[in-house]
Scaffold this motif. Structure first.
Motif, PDB file in Angstrom:
ATOM      1  N   VAL A  82      -1.040  -8.763   0.727  1.00  0.00           N
ATOM      2  CA  VAL A  82      -1.975  -8.205  -0.257  1.00  0.00           C
ATOM      3  C   VAL A  82      -1.216  -7.786  -1.513  1.00  0.00           C
ATOM      4  O   VAL A  82      -1.697  -7.966  -2.645  1.00  0.00           O
ATOM      5  CB  VAL A  82      -2.740  -7.005   0.337  1.00  0.00           C
ATOM      6  CG1 VAL A  82      -3.914  -6.634  -0.567  1.00  0.00           C
ATOM      7  CG2 VAL A  82      -3.228  -7.310   1.739  1.00  0.00           C
ATOM      8  N   ILE A  83      -0.017  -7.228  -1.330  1.00  0.00           N
ATOM      9  CA  ILE A  83       0.820  -6.850  -2.477  1.00  0.00           C
ATOM     10  C   ILE A  83       1.149  -8.084  -3.312  1.00  0.00           C
ATOM     11  O   ILE A  83       1.052  -8.070  -4.550  1.00  0.00           O
ATOM     12  CB  ILE A  83       2.104  -6.154  -1.983  1.00  0.00           C
ATOM     13  CG1 ILE A  83       1.768  -4.829  -1.303  1.00  0.00           C
ATOM     14  CG2 ILE A  83       3.076  -5.934  -3.135  1.00  0.00           C
ATOM     15  CD1 ILE A  83       2.938  -4.202  -0.560  1.00  0.00           C
ATOM     16  N   ALA A  84       1.516  -9.158  -2.647  1.00  0.00           N
ATOM     17  CA  ALA A  84       1.847 -10.399  -3.358  1.00  0.00           C
ATOM     18  C   ALA A  84       0.628 -10.955  -4.079  1.00  0.00           C
ATOM     19  O   ALA A  84       0.724 -11.439  -5.229  1.00  0.00           O
ATOM     20  CB  ALA A  84       2.402 -11.428  -2.375  1.00  0.00           C
ATOM     21  N   ARG A 135      -8.359  -5.919   0.640  1.00  0.00           N
ATOM     22  CA  ARG A 135      -8.917  -5.516  -0.648  1.00  0.00           C
ATOM     23  C   ARG A 135      -7.810  -5.001  -1.549  1.00  0.00           C
ATOM     24  O   ARG A 135      -6.865  -4.350  -1.091  1.00  0.00           O
ATOM     25  CB  ARG A 135      -9.964  -4.423  -0.448  1.00  0.00           C
ATOM     26  CG  ARG A 135     -10.691  -3.995  -1.722  1.00  0.00           C
ATOM     27  CD  ARG A 135     -11.741  -2.922  -1.446  1.00  0.00           C
ATOM     28  NE  ARG A 135     -11.157  -1.614  -1.171  1.00  0.00           N
ATOM     29  CZ  ARG A 135     -11.713  -0.449  -1.517  1.00  0.00           C
ATOM     30  NH1 ARG A 135     -12.879  -0.427  -2.142  1.00  0.00           N
ATOM     31  NH2 ARG A 135     -11.130   0.697  -1.218  1.00  0.00           N
ATOM     32  N   ALA A 136      -7.928  -5.271  -2.841  1.00  0.00           N
ATOM     33  CA  ALA A 136      -7.050  -4.692  -3.863  1.00  0.00           C
ATOM     34  C   ALA A 136      -7.928  -4.096  -4.955  1.00  0.00           C
ATOM     35  O   ALA A 136      -8.929  -4.701  -5.352  1.00  0.00           O
ATOM     36  CB  ALA A 136      -6.113  -5.746  -4.445  1.00  0.00           C
ATOM     37  N   VAL A 137      -7.542  -2.915  -5.417  1.00  0.00           N
ATOM     38  CA  VAL A 137      -8.273  -2.228  -6.478  1.00  0.00           C
ATOM     39  C   VAL A 137      -7.287  -1.868  -7.582  1.00  0.00           C
ATOM     40  O   VAL A 137      -6.179  -1.392  -7.300  1.00  0.00           O
ATOM     41  CB  VAL A 137      -8.963  -0.950  -5.943  1.00  0.00           C
ATOM     42  CG1 VAL A 137      -9.567  -0.146  -7.090  1.00  0.00           C
ATOM     43  CG2 VAL A 137     -10.024  -1.301  -4.912  1.00  0.00           C
ATOM     44  N   PHE A 138      -7.702  -2.094  -8.825  1.00  0.00           N
ATOM     45  CA  PHE A 138      -6.876  -1.765  -9.980  1.00  0.00           C
ATOM     46  C   PHE A 138      -7.621  -0.725 -10.820  1.00  0.00           C
ATOM     47  O   PHE A 138      -8.807  -0.889 -11.116  1.00  0.00           O
ATOM     48  CB  PHE A 138      -6.615  -3.008 -10.840  1.00  0.00           C
ATOM     49  CG  PHE A 138      -5.869  -4.103 -10.135  1.00  0.00           C
ATOM     50  CD1 PHE A 138      -4.503  -4.254 -10.301  1.00  0.00           C
ATOM     51  CD2 PHE A 138      -6.533  -4.987  -9.295  1.00  0.00           C
ATOM     52  CE1 PHE A 138      -3.813  -5.272  -9.646  1.00  0.00           C
ATOM     53  CE2 PHE A 138      -5.859  -6.010  -8.631  1.00  0.00           C
ATOM     54  CZ  PHE A 138      -4.490  -6.151  -8.810  1.00  0.00           C
ATOM     55  N   ARG A 139      -6.888   0.313 -11.221  1.00  0.00           N
ATOM     56  CA  ARG A 139      -7.536   1.391 -11.959  1.00  0.00           C
ATOM     57  C   ARG A 139      -6.509   2.124 -12.817  1.00  0.00           C
ATOM     58  O   ARG A 139      -5.380   2.343 -12.381  1.00  0.00           O
ATOM     59  CB  ARG A 139      -8.197   2.364 -10.975  1.00  0.00           C
ATOM     60  CG  ARG A 139      -8.885   3.534 -11.595  1.00  0.00           C
ATOM     61  CD  ARG A 139      -9.570   4.410 -10.540  1.00  0.00           C
ATOM     62  NE  ARG A 139      -9.840   5.724 -11.089  1.00  0.00           N
ATOM     63  CZ  ARG A 139      -9.001   6.750 -11.044  1.00  0.00           C
ATOM     64  NH1 ARG A 139      -7.839   6.611 -10.439  1.00  0.00           N
ATOM     65  NH2 ARG A 139      -9.317   7.898 -11.584  1.00  0.00           N
ATOM     66  N   LEU A 140      -6.906   2.513 -14.023  1.00  0.00           N
ATOM     67  CA  LEU A 140      -6.069   3.371 -14.853  1.00  0.00           C
ATOM     68  C   LEU A 140      -6.429   4.819 -14.560  1.00  0.00           C
ATOM     69  O   LEU A 140      -7.603   5.194 -14.566  1.00  0.00           O
ATOM     70  CB  LEU A 140      -6.262   3.067 -16.340  1.00  0.00           C
ATOM     71  CG  LEU A 140      -5.785   1.694 -16.814  1.00  0.00           C
ATOM     72  CD1 LEU A 140      -6.019   1.540 -18.308  1.00  0.00           C
ATOM     73  CD2 LEU A 140      -4.299   1.489 -16.493  1.00  0.00           C
ATOM     74  N   ARG A 170      -2.797   2.401 -11.320  1.00  0.00           N
ATOM     75  CA  ARG A 170      -2.787   2.568  -9.871  1.00  0.00           C
ATOM     76  C   ARG A 170      -3.335   1.284  -9.237  1.00  0.00           C
ATOM     77  O   ARG A 170      -4.384   0.777  -9.635  1.00  0.00           O
ATOM     78  CB  ARG A 170      -3.639   3.752  -9.451  1.00  0.00           C
ATOM     79  CG  ARG A 170      -3.216   5.083 -10.065  1.00  0.00           C
ATOM     80  CD  ARG A 170      -3.746   6.243  -9.235  1.00  0.00           C
ATOM     81  NE  ARG A 170      -3.712   7.520  -9.901  1.00  0.00           N
ATOM     82  CZ  ARG A 170      -2.645   8.282 -10.060  1.00  0.00           C
ATOM     83  NH1 ARG A 170      -1.475   7.863  -9.618  1.00  0.00           N
ATOM     84  NH2 ARG A 170      -2.726   9.456 -10.669  1.00  0.00           N
ATOM     85  N   VAL A 171      -2.611   0.784  -8.245  1.00  0.00           N
ATOM     86  CA  VAL A 171      -3.042  -0.388  -7.488  1.00  0.00           C
ATOM     87  C   VAL A 171      -3.203   0.055  -6.032  1.00  0.00           C
ATOM     88  O   VAL A 171      -2.250   0.536  -5.408  1.00  0.00           O
ATOM     89  CB  VAL A 171      -2.027  -1.540  -7.587  1.00  0.00           C
ATOM     90  CG1 VAL A 171      -2.560  -2.772  -6.868  1.00  0.00           C
ATOM     91  CG2 VAL A 171      -1.723  -1.865  -9.050  1.00  0.00           C
ATOM     92  N   TYR A 172      -4.411  -0.092  -5.514  1.00  0.00           N
ATOM     93  CA  TYR A 172      -4.738   0.336  -4.151  1.00  0.00           C
ATOM     94  C   TYR A 172      -4.871  -0.907  -3.278  1.00  0.00           C
ATOM     95  O   TYR A 172      -5.593  -1.845  -3.634  1.00  0.00           O
ATOM     96  CB  TYR A 172      -6.054   1.112  -4.137  1.00  0.00           C
ATOM     97  CG  TYR A 172      -6.165   2.208  -5.174  1.00  0.00           C
ATOM     98  CD1 TYR A 172      -5.908   3.540  -4.843  1.00  0.00           C
ATOM     99  CD2 TYR A 172      -6.546   1.924  -6.489  1.00  0.00           C
ATOM    100  CE1 TYR A 172      -6.031   4.549  -5.788  1.00  0.00           C
ATOM    101  CE2 TYR A 172      -6.661   2.924  -7.438  1.00  0.00           C
ATOM    102  CZ  TYR A 172      -6.412   4.239  -7.087  1.00  0.00           C
ATOM    103  OH  TYR A 172      -6.533   5.241  -8.021  1.00  0.00           O
TER     104      TYR A 172
END
Length: 541
Positions: free
Chosen positions: A518-520, A480-485, A496-498
Motif C-alpha cells: 500500500v505504501i508503494a 485504502r490510502a488517504v491523502f490529506r493536508l 498526511r498519508v494514511y
C-alpha cells in the motif's frame, strides 16, 4: 479601573483551524495579535454581555499572560462571570466538562494541544461553545470574518488577577471564580467507571506507568490513578506541568513518548503504560511489549464497552474520522449499530453526540471520547482500558490477540511529511485530485485501484456540509490510502498519508511490512519523493 478602547487593524493569518488558532508563540506575543483574535471571538459569538465563560489552558509558555489578557478583555466586553482553573490551568476535557456542568455560554482554551511549547514553540487559542465542544464551522467562520475587519478592541486596565487562590474576586463588574482544575473532572470519572474494580486491580499487584509528558494531565493522573485508585507512588512520571514541557514534544505516540516505549519493552516492564498530550485530550495505550494503535484502541473500547458502568446498556452508535482505520466499523457491524464517518476535527462529532446517535467516537490521531463530554479525553481512555483489564484480568497483549482473532487485524499507519512548502504541497494534492476520476482500474505498483474520491460530509442532524476533506483511494484487495493536508501545524504544510489493509488470517506481521504494498502504491500515485525530495516521512505512527 476602566475599560479602554485600543485602535488596531486586521492581522493576516487568524483563520481558526480544526482546533482553534495555532501559531508560533512569538506570533501570539506580537503586539495586538492575541487581543485581535480574542476580540474577534467576542464579535463572532454575538458579544459577551451578561455571559459566563470557562477559561483555562495547558500551562505552556505564555499561558499565564494570555489568561490575564482574556480576563481583562472579557471584563471590558461585559461578561458576567469567568470561571478559571487555578493558576490558569485546565485540561481540555476538564474545560469541556465545566462548560456543561456549570451551564456556561462557552469557554476559551489556551493550548496548542500536542504541539511543542516554550518561547520558540507554539501557542493556541480555541473557543468551545455551550455544549462543551469546539466551535462549529459557522462560528469559526464568523470569528475569522471579524478578524478581517477589526478596527479596535476593548480591555480593562488593571493589576493581574491572583489565580493561585480558590474563590471569587471581581474585575470591574465581572466575577472571576478560581476553581480546582481537577476536582469536578475526577468526580465525573468516578461516576463513569468502576473505581472499586480498578482499585482492586492495583491492590492485586498490577503495575502502571503513566507519562504525563510534563503537560497538564499530570495533576489529574496523580490525583486519580495514585491518590484515589491506589497505583504505586511514582507510577505517574513527568507529572509536573512545565512551560516548555521539559523540552519534550507532548504528543503521545511511539516517536515522542520513546521513554515510555522503552520502559514497556524492558525486562521490568509494568503491566500497563499510557501517555497523554499537552492539553490532556489525547492518549497512547501500551501493554508489556504491546503498542496499541489508536484506531485499534477505539475498536477495542467499542467491543468491550458493556464492561463499563456508563455503557452497560450498550452503545447507541459509534463514529470515527474518515482517515481513522475501519477497524471499528467491523465491531459496529457485529454489534448491529451505526458507524458514522466524519471529517477530521472533533467538532464534527458534536451534533451526533447531542442527538444521541453515538456514544463512542475517535480519531486516528490518538483521540477517543464519548457522550460524557464534547471533546476527546485522554485520561478517560486510560481509565476505560483499566476498567476493561480489571474486569477481564488478562494482559493488554491478550486483549489485542482476542480482538484480532474475532475481527481480523486492520494494519494501519500514518506517514507525515512535515514543514513542506505550502505551494508545493497544494500542487501535489491538486494534481492527484484532478486524476481521481481516471484512477479506477489503473495499476499502482501492483495494486489495482477500485475507487477514488474526495471526501465530503453532510451532517445527518443539522444538514451542514463540509467539502474537500481528503482524497480517498481504495484498492481491489480491500486496502485504502488517504491523502490529506493537516491544519494543526504552524510552519509550512504537513501532508498526511494514511494507509491500511485488513487481514483476517495473518495477525502477527510487523505493521510497515504488512503495509509495504500500500505504501508503494501511494507513492506511485502521488509521487511524493520526486515532488518533495523527501525519500521518507518525517514521522511514522
Amino acid at each position: 479601573m476602566r475599560a479602554t478602547t485600543v485602535s488596531t487593524q486586521p492581522i493576516a493569518g487568524q483563520k481558526p483551524g480544526t482546533s482553534g488558532l495555532r501559531k508560533t508563540t512569538p506570533e501570539f506575543m506580537a503586539p495586538h495579535f492575541l487581543e485581535n483574535f480574542v476580540q474577534s471571538i467576542w464579535t463572532g459569538i454575538g458579544g459577551l454581555a451578561g455571559k459566563t465563560l470557562i477559561l483555562g489552558g495547558d500551562g505552556r509558555y505564555f499561558n499565564d499572560r494570555a489568561a490575564q489578557v482574556v480576563l481583562r478583555m472579557a471584563a471590558a466586553s461585559g461578561a458576567a462571570r469567568v470561571i478559571v482553573g487555578r493558576d490558569g490551568l485546565l485540561s481540555t476535557p476538564a474545560a469541556s466538562h465545566l462548560i456543561r456542568s456549570r451551564g456556561a455560554d462557552g469557554g476559551v482554551i489556551l493550548s496548542a494541544s500536542h504541539n511543542p511549547g516554550g518561547p520558540d514553540g507554539d501557542f493556541g487559542v480555541k473557543f468551545n461553545i455551550a455544549n462543551g465542544g469546539p466551535a462549529p464551522e459557522a462560528v469559526t467562520s464568523a470569528i475569522f470574518s471579524a478578524s478581517r475587519s477589526i478596527t479596535e478592541y476593548a480591555i480593562v486596565e488593571s493589576q493581574d488577577v491572583d489565580l493561585s487562590v480558590l474563590g471569587e474576586s471581581r474585575l470591574g463588574d465581572m466575577v472571576v471564580e478560581v476553581v480546582d482544575p481537577v476536582a469536578d473532572y475526577a468526580a465525573l470519572m468516578e461516576r463513569l467507571f468502576d473505581f472499586d474494580a480498578i482499585a482492586g486491580l492495583f491492590a492485586s499487584g498490577f503495575t502502571l506507568r503513566f507519562d504525563a509528558m510534563h503537560a497538564v494531565t499530570g495533576p489529574y493522573a496523580a490525583a486519580i490513578l495514585q491518590d484515589r485508585l491506589g497505583a504505586a507512588p511514582g507510577s505517574v512520571v513527568n507529572a509536573t506541568p512545565l512551560p516548555d514541557f521539559g523540552g519534550g514534544h507532548p504528543d503521545p505516540n511511539p516517536i515522542w513518548a520513546h521513554e515510555l516505549m522503552a520502559a514497556m519493552s524492558g525486562p521490568d516492564a509494568p503491566d500497563f503504560g499510557a501517555a497523554s498530550d499537552g492539553d490532556g485530550d489525547r492518549n497512547m495505550i501500551v501493554g508489556r511489549n504491546c503498542y496499541v494503535a489508536p484506531s485499534d484502541s477505539l475498536a477495542v473500547l467499542a467491543a468491550n464497552a458493556t464492561l463499563i458502568p456508563a455503557c452497560r446498556g450498550g452503545l447507541a452508535g459509534v463514529a470515527r474520522s474518515m482517515p481513522t482505520s475501519q477497524a471499528v466499523d467491523r465491531v459496529a457491524e457485529a454489534l448491529g449499530i451505526a458507524c458514522h464517518e466524519t471529517p477530521t476535527g472533533w467538532k464534527y462529532f458534536g451534533s451526533l453526540l447531542d442527538a444521541g446517535l453515538v456514544t463512542l467516537c475517535g480519531e486516528e490521531s490518538a483521540g477517543t471520547g464519548s457522550d460524557h463530554l464534547r471533546e476527546k479525553d485522554g485520561l478517560w481512555a486510560v481509565l476505560f482500558w483499566l476498567n476493561i483489564l480489571a474486569r477481564r484480568r488478562v494482559p493488554v497483549a491478550r486483549v489485542m490477540a482476542d480482538h484480532w482473532q474475532r475481527y481480523g487485524r486492520t494494519y494501519y499507519s500514518r506517514h507525515d511529511y512535515e514543514a513542506l512548502n505550502a505551494d508545493l504541497a497544494n500542487a501535489l494534492m491538486d494534481d492527484l485530485r484532478a486524476r481521481l476520476p481516471d484512477l479506477p482500474g489503473t495499476d499502482a505498483a501492483g495494486l489495482i485501484v477500485r475507487g477514488a474520491d474526495e471526501f465530503a460530509y453532510e451532517d445527518p442532524v443539522d444538514g451542514s456540509r463540509a467539502e474537500a476533506q481528503g482524497l480517498r483511494i481504495w484498492f481491489e484487495n480491500g486496502a485504502r490510502a488517504v491523502f490529506r493536508l493537516s491544519g494543526t501545524g504552524t510552519v509550512g504544510a504537513t501532508l498526511r498519508v494514511y494507509l491500511e489493509r485488513h487481514d483476517a488470517q495473518t495477525l502477527d506481521y510487523e505493521t510497515q511490512f504488512a503495509l509495504a504494498p500500500v505504501i508503494a502504491a501511494a507513492e506511485a500515485l502521488a509521487g511524493i519523493a520526486s515532488r518533495t525530495g523527501r525519500t521518507a516521512p518525517d514521522v511514522v505512527t
